[in-house]
Design a protein around this motif. Structure first.
Motif, PDB file in Angstrom:
ATOM      1  N   UNK A 297       9.463 -28.814  19.733  1.00  0.00           N
ATOM      2  CA  UNK A 297       9.723 -27.790  18.725  1.00  0.00           C
ATOM      3  C   UNK A 297       8.775 -26.628  18.967  1.00  0.00           C
ATOM      4  N   UNK A 298       8.990 -25.551  18.239  1.00  0.00           N
ATOM      5  CA  UNK A 298       8.196 -24.342  18.413  1.00  0.00           C
ATOM      6  C   UNK A 298       7.322 -24.110  17.190  1.00  0.00           C
ATOM      7  N   UNK A 299       6.115 -23.592  17.418  1.00  0.00           N
ATOM      8  CA  UNK A 299       5.202 -23.307  16.308  1.00  0.00           C
ATOM      9  C   UNK A 299       5.583 -21.986  15.637  1.00  0.00           C
ATOM     10  N   UNK A 300       4.805 -21.591  14.651  1.00  0.00           N
ATOM     11  CA  UNK A 300       5.088 -20.388  13.871  1.00  0.00           C
ATOM     12  C   UNK A 300       5.115 -19.129  14.730  1.00  0.00           C
ATOM     13  N   UNK A 301       4.358 -19.126  15.818  1.00  0.00           N
ATOM     14  CA  UNK A 301       4.319 -17.974  16.724  1.00  0.00           C
ATOM     15  C   UNK A 301       5.459 -18.005  17.743  1.00  0.00           C
ATOM     16  N   UNK A 302       6.284 -19.064  17.707  1.00  0.00           N
ATOM     17  CA  UNK A 302       7.409 -19.168  18.623  1.00  0.00           C
ATOM     18  C   UNK A 302       7.089 -19.820  19.944  1.00  0.00           C
ATOM     19  N   UNK A 303       5.914 -20.471  20.032  1.00  0.00           N
ATOM     20  CA  UNK A 303       5.518 -21.145  21.273  1.00  0.00           C
ATOM     21  C   UNK A 303       5.830 -22.635  21.191  1.00  0.00           C
ATOM     22  N   UNK A 304       6.198 -23.233  22.338  1.00  0.00           N
ATOM     23  CA  UNK A 304       6.409 -24.686  22.341  1.00  0.00           C
ATOM     24  C   UNK A 304       5.113 -25.398  21.965  1.00  0.00           C
ATOM     25  N   UNK A 305       5.233 -26.446  21.166  1.00  0.00           N
ATOM     26  CA  UNK A 305       4.042 -27.210  20.747  1.00  0.00           C
ATOM     27  C   UNK A 305       3.531 -28.029  21.929  1.00  0.00           C
ATOM     28  N   UNK A 306       2.244 -27.820  22.268  1.00  0.00           N
ATOM     29  CA  UNK A 306       1.671 -28.430  23.476  1.00  0.00           C
ATOM     30  C   UNK A 306       1.591 -29.948  23.398  1.00  0.00           C
ATOM     31  N   UNK A 307       1.376 -30.525  22.211  1.00  0.00           N
ATOM     32  CA  UNK A 307       1.343 -31.981  22.130  1.00  0.00           C
ATOM     33  C   UNK A 307       2.718 -32.565  22.466  1.00  0.00           C
TER      34      UNK A 307
END
Length: 148
Positions: free
Chosen positions: A121-131
Motif C-alpha cells: 500500500x502507499x503512505x500519505x505522501x503516495x510512496x510505497x510502504x517500505x515494510x
C-alpha cells in the motif's frame, strides 16, 4: 504471501496477449508486455503477459510465477513493447533483496496498480510502504531484461 493476494485469471492473460499483439495494444502496452522465452527442459516456446517498467534499454519485471525459473542463469527473450518486438537478454535477480526493493519501489511508482499483487500500500505522501516492500521481495523475483 498472504492469501489475499490478487490473482490474474487465465482468460485475462489470454485476452491480454491478444490485445498486445493487435492494433489495440495502445490501451495497455505502456505498462504491460508479452515476454516470450524457451522452456529449459521442454524446449517449447512460452509467452506470458507481464507488467513492466523501462529505463532506456533496461526493462524490469517482477513475478512470483514459476515460469521465471526458465530464466535462471540468463536467457534470451523477446518482448512486445508498445506494439514493437524486441530481443533481449533476461537476468533473474532473486538474492539481492536491497536492489530488488529499490527497483520494486521504482516499478510501483510507475505501475501503481501492481501494488495489489505484492500486498503493498502507499503512505500519505503516495510512496510505497517500505515494510511491505521488504516483505514482498521475499516472495518474488526480479527479471532484468537488457534490450538489444
Amino acid at each position: 504471501m498472504s492469501d489475499n493476494k490478487a490473482v490474474i485469471p487465465p482468460y485475462v492473460n489470454a485476452a491480454m496477449k491478444f490485445i498486445l499483439r493487435s492494433p489495440l495494444h495502445g490501451m495497455v502496452s505502456e505498462t504491460i508486455t508479452v515476454i516470450t522465452f524457451t522452456g529449459r527442459k521442454s524446449g517449447k516456446t512460452y509467452s506470458t503477459p507481464v507488467s513492466y517498467s523501462q529505463k532506456g534499454n533496461q526493462v524490469i519485471i517482477f513475478t512470483d510465477g514459476r515460469w521465471s525459473k526458465n530464466l535462471i542463469g540468463g536467457a534470451p527473450v523477446r518482448l512486445r513493447i508498445r506494439g514493437k518486438d524486441y530481443s533481449g537478454w533476461a537476468d533473474l535477480v532473486a538474492d539481492d533483496k536491497e536492489l530488488m526493493a529499490n527497483m520494486l519501489v521504482e516499478h510501483l511508482n510507475v505501475v501503481r496498480r501492481d501494488a495489489q499483487y505484492y500486498n503493498v500500500t502507499f503512505d500519505e505522501a503516495g510512496n510505497p510502504r517500505m515494510d511491505e516492500i521488504s516483505r514482498a521481495v521475499d516472495h518474488v523475483v526480479m527479471i532484468r531484461v537488457t534490450l538489444k
